[in-house]
Every structure is written in structure tokens, then in C-alpha cells.
Design a protein around this motif. Sequence first.
Motif, PDB file in Angstrom:
ATOM      1  N   ALA A 134       0.806  -1.221   0.000  1.00 40.92           N
ATOM      2  CA  ALA A 134       0.000   0.000   0.000  1.00 40.92           C
ATOM      3  C   ALA A 134       0.838   1.270   0.000  1.00 40.92           C
ATOM      4  N   ALA A 135       2.149   1.141   0.207  1.00 39.64           N
ATOM      5  CA  ALA A 135       3.026   2.310   0.325  1.00 39.64           C
ATOM      6  C   ALA A 135       3.098   3.090  -0.982  1.00 39.64           C
ATOM      7  N   LYS A 136       3.069   4.414  -0.869  1.00 37.70           N
ATOM      8  CA  LYS A 136       3.177   5.284  -2.043  1.00 37.70           C
ATOM      9  C   LYS A 136       4.616   5.428  -2.506  1.00 37.70           C
ATOM     10  N   TYR A 137       5.561   5.261  -1.577  1.00 41.48           N
ATOM     11  CA  TYR A 137       6.942   5.598  -1.886  1.00 41.48           C
ATOM     12  C   TYR A 137       7.832   4.370  -1.835  1.00 41.48           C
ATOM     13  N   ASP A 138       8.966   4.458  -2.517  1.00 40.53           N
ATOM     14  CA  ASP A 138       9.856   3.307  -2.615  1.00 40.53           C
ATOM     15  C   ASP A 138      10.551   3.017  -1.294  1.00 40.53           C
ATOM     16  N   TRP A 139      10.931   4.067  -0.553  1.00 37.75           N
ATOM     17  CA  TRP A 139      11.564   3.839   0.746  1.00 37.75           C
ATOM     18  C   TRP A 139      10.491   3.655   1.814  1.00 37.75           C
ATOM     19  N   VAL A 140      10.612   2.565   2.555  1.00 36.09           N
ATOM     20  CA  VAL A 140       9.634   2.191   3.582  1.00 36.09           C
ATOM     21  C   VAL A 140      10.369   1.937   4.891  1.00 36.09           C
ATOM     22  N   ILE A 141       9.797   2.408   5.984  1.00 36.54           N
ATOM     23  CA  ILE A 141      10.342   2.115   7.318  1.00 36.54           C
ATOM     24  C   ILE A 141       9.325   1.308   8.101  1.00 36.54           C
ATOM     25  N   MET A 142       9.728   0.156   8.603  1.00 37.80           N
ATOM     26  CA  MET A 142       8.852  -0.559   9.528  1.00 37.80           C
ATOM     27  C   MET A 142       9.363  -0.317  10.938  1.00 37.80           C
ATOM     28  N   ALA A 143       8.429   0.015  11.825  1.00 36.62           N
ATOM     29  CA  ALA A 143       8.768   0.315  13.218  1.00 36.62           C
ATOM     30  C   ALA A 143       7.685  -0.270  14.107  1.00 36.62           C
ATOM     31  N   GLU A 158      20.263  -0.156   0.490  1.00 35.39           N
ATOM     32  CA  GLU A 158      18.953  -0.807   0.384  1.00 35.39           C
ATOM     33  C   GLU A 158      18.338  -1.091   1.746  1.00 35.39           C
ATOM     34  N   LEU A 159      19.128  -0.966   2.819  1.00 36.31           N
ATOM     35  CA  LEU A 159      18.641  -1.169   4.179  1.00 36.31           C
ATOM     36  C   LEU A 159      19.225  -0.087   5.087  1.00 36.31           C
ATOM     37  N   VAL A 160      18.408   0.392   6.022  1.00 37.37           N
ATOM     38  CA  VAL A 160      18.889   1.307   7.048  1.00 37.37           C
ATOM     39  C   VAL A 160      18.332   0.835   8.383  1.00 37.37           C
ATOM     40  N   VAL A 161      19.210   0.489   9.305  1.00 41.85           N
ATOM     41  CA  VAL A 161      18.810   0.053  10.648  1.00 41.85           C
ATOM     42  C   VAL A 161      18.880   1.245  11.591  1.00 41.85           C
ATOM     43  N   GLY A 162      17.835   1.440  12.387  1.00 42.40           N
ATOM     44  CA  GLY A 162      17.814   2.519  13.365  1.00 42.40           C
ATOM     45  C   GLY A 162      17.984   1.984  14.781  1.00 42.40           C
ATOM     46  N   TYR A 163      18.813   2.631  15.554  1.00 37.21           N
ATOM     47  CA  TYR A 163      19.126   2.201  16.920  1.00 37.21           C
ATOM     48  C   TYR A 163      17.893   2.322  17.828  1.00 37.21           C
ATOM     49  N   ARG A 180      13.804  -0.747   0.652  1.00 36.93           N
ATOM     50  CA  ARG A 180      13.172  -0.339  -0.593  1.00 36.93           C
ATOM     51  C   ARG A 180      11.987  -1.252  -0.930  1.00 36.93           C
ATOM     52  N   LYS A 181      10.862  -0.650  -1.205  1.00 38.71           N
ATOM     53  CA  LYS A 181       9.664  -1.416  -1.591  1.00 38.71           C
ATOM     54  C   LYS A 181       9.937  -2.255  -2.833  1.00 38.71           C
ATOM     55  N   SER A 182      10.599  -1.674  -3.817  1.00 40.13           N
ATOM     56  CA  SER A 182      10.864  -2.383  -5.075  1.00 40.13           C
ATOM     57  C   SER A 182      11.694  -3.639  -4.836  1.00 40.13           C
ATOM     58  N   HIS A 183      12.703  -3.543  -3.979  1.00 44.40           N
ATOM     59  CA  HIS A 183      13.557  -4.697  -3.689  1.00 44.40           C
ATOM     60  C   HIS A 183      12.786  -5.746  -2.897  1.00 44.40           C
ATOM     61  N   PHE A 184      11.988  -5.293  -1.945  1.00 46.50           N
ATOM     62  CA  PHE A 184      11.184  -6.193  -1.125  1.00 46.50           C
ATOM     63  C   PHE A 184      10.242  -7.023  -1.995  1.00 46.50           C
ATOM     64  N   LEU A 185       9.552  -6.377  -2.920  1.00 42.92           N
ATOM     65  CA  LEU A 185       8.605  -7.085  -3.781  1.00 42.92           C
ATOM     66  C   LEU A 185       9.323  -7.971  -4.789  1.00 42.92           C
ATOM     67  N   GLN A 186      10.447  -7.496  -5.304  1.00 39.63           N
ATOM     68  CA  GLN A 186      11.207  -8.287  -6.264  1.00 39.63           C
ATOM     69  C   GLN A 186      11.707  -9.590  -5.659  1.00 39.63           C
TER      70      GLN A 186
END
Length: 412
Positions: A159-168, A192-197, A239-245
Motif C-alpha cells: 500500500a506504500a506510495k513511496y519506494d523507501w519504507v520504514i517498519m517500526a 537498500e537497508l537502514v537500521v535505526g538504533y 526499498r519497496k521495489s527490492h522487497f517485492l522483487q
Amino acid sequence: MFALDNTTIIISAVLIIIALLTSFLNPFFRKVRIEEYDIPNQTKRNENTYNEVNKVEENKEMGVDTDIINEQVITLPPITIILTPHDNVQELIKNLPVYLNQNYPVDYQLIVVAPKNDYETSDILKRFASNKRLYTTFIPESSRYMSKKKLAITLGVKAAKYDWVIMADICCAPISNNWLQAIARNCKEKKELVVGYTRYEQDTPAYRQFERHYLAYYHMHEYQHNKAYACPFNALAFRKSHFLQEEGFRGNLKYIRGEYDFMVNKYAKENNLAFENSFEGTLIEEVPTEKIWVGSHLFYMENRQHMERTSRHRILPYIDQIALHGNYLLQCIALTGSLLFNTWTISAAVGLSLIITVFTRLIIGKKALKRFDINIPAWKIIPYEIAIAWNHLGYKLKYHRADKYDFISHKL
């Protein structure tokens, strides 16, 4: 008696050298960089860009060939945040406004995915329905043969509009309104991944704060050396595109927990992962209940059996624990022998080696904790370090006694 024969000198020297060396076999001794938060606000970015464009034009007029525009100007992408609450009414009331009111100069979207029959969550979300950033969707009741958490995340990604997605996690709150900027500044072309502390609230029992940070040091060290294994934190951008791919969570859908671990384990390759651990880029997690605390350990023991690079990841913790306990064991043996044979020189060496061990580990540990603003009395560091291995053994016994069907959604 005090003797200075060769054997006594060698034993004493070995005790002192081992005490010193094993103190540095310690996750807190390994360097972990703390990122500096230096994102300018939107006005400053616009001013910097304008000034740099003028400089380029001036250079062209002077005959200088340049097409470089201020490298400090940071481009932030539009981004989607996904939250998946389940019976988290109080957390939703408390934390949702913080996510919705981030100081972010670019458009961002917040998707909340909740169970269809969670009426309390629906009622709370209706209060925020007028917020244009908020989008709500629901998990169908018929989803029985896959992790509902992973399904919720997958629905949110689609459902995300944008390619970069953050799950929290909704049980965590950004420490500041600049949290999204701090995470998003790492969303660069080759990442392609960003981990937040993430860290616990200050009210969390000291041992739990210590253990989480102690074990997290291994992961942070791996991130900064491009050897990511899993994710013990509660913020992950991808990235949404990478996740779906790559078909999302395919391969681990049946495992109830471990969304962050499986994502990093599956998608982290070479240097495609960035780690954000600045103060502003931190999530604060609420005090874990006993059930959540024990469950997190048991589920991790199950999940790691299905992840890649597990053996490599576990080598360093094993070495550190063997060094820690081996040093104390050697000191106990040497002290017992010296008392039996009245060799007070060795007893003195044991005492000196113990002092070296304690003070070195206290200094290293306190400094590492202070860097991340974790306030634990220095005298607790030594017993907490020792307790980690024994508590791990206790969780391992509980895991072996547990019904393995409790860790998967396929109740066959």
C-alpha cells in the motif's frame, strides 16, 4: 611463604597477562562509531543550495570548469512508515502523534495495519482520520497459516506510495521530531537497508538495559564492518521495489516472530546496509514485560536456526564468554593452589590479576554505556557480564522444553 623461583614467577606473570588480555576480549572494547546528527533544516538547505549554485555560476564566469554543488546538501526522499499494532491501544494513543508530527521537509506517509476485528484500535485511528499523512488498512481474519505480523508488514509495503519504507513498532517512540530525518538521510543510492538504533526506557530494570546493549554491540560492530547478520532493533528502512522483487518474507513466513532479523539476514549484502545510531535517530522502547522479555529470547533461539551466517555471528560472543569465565576460573584455581601450598607470591599475583580484571572491565564497560547515555552503576557491570551466559543457559533450557509449534503459525 613468598617465593621467587622460576615456576612461581611464570605462574604469576601468566595470571597477570591473561587478566589483561581477556579484559580486552570484550564487545565494549570494540569500536562502534556514533553518528553525528547534522542535517540542516529546510531553510538552511535551500540557502546552501542557492549559494552553491551562485558559486558554480561565478566559477564558470571565471573560466573554472565545475559542476559540483555543495556535497553537504542532503536530499531526503519521500518515505512511508508502517506500524502494525495489535492490542496496543495505550501505545497507539501515546506514540502515534509522535510519528505523525515528525519534522520532515519532504512528504511522508504513515500506514497503520491492524487486525480487522480490533475495534479498539479502529476507534483510536478514527480520531486521527483527518490527518492527510495517515492511511489505515486491515488484516483479513482468514489469515491463519502465516505470521500475522509479517502479513501486516507485507500489506503495508504493497500500500506504500513511496519506494523507501520504514517498519517500526508502535511500542517504541522516536526520541525526537527529527527521528525521521536522521533515518532518511541514510537512504542513498547504493543503500537498500537502514537500521535505526533502539534502546529501552530508563525505567527498565538495569540488567535488561545492560544485556540488550551488550548484545547489540556485536550487531553494531558487524554493521559498521559490512557483515550484518540480524537486527535487534525496532526500526528498519528498506526499498519497496527490492522487497517485492525478492518476494518479501518468503522462506520464513511461518515463523511468528523475527521480522527484523529475517529481513536483515536475507537482504543485507556487502555494503548495502547503513546504520543510524545518533541521538536523534533513536527509538525508545517501553519497559518490556516478563512475557515479552522471555519470549524475545526463546523466539530468537528458534529463528536463528533458520538464518544464514549464524555460526559466524556466534563465534565472537563465544570467544568473549570463554575468555571472561576462563580468566575468573584460572584465578580461582591459582588461588586455591596457592593457599594449599602456602605460596603467597601466587596469591598476591591472583589478587593483582583480579584487580586488573575488575578495573579494566569496569572502565571499558562504563565508557561504552555512557557513550549511549545508558546509566548503570559501574559496580553492576561485572556481575551483569557474568550473568549473561548463565541467563542464556536458562533460556536455552526453556527453549528445549518448549513446544516447537509455539514458534510457528502452522498448528498442524
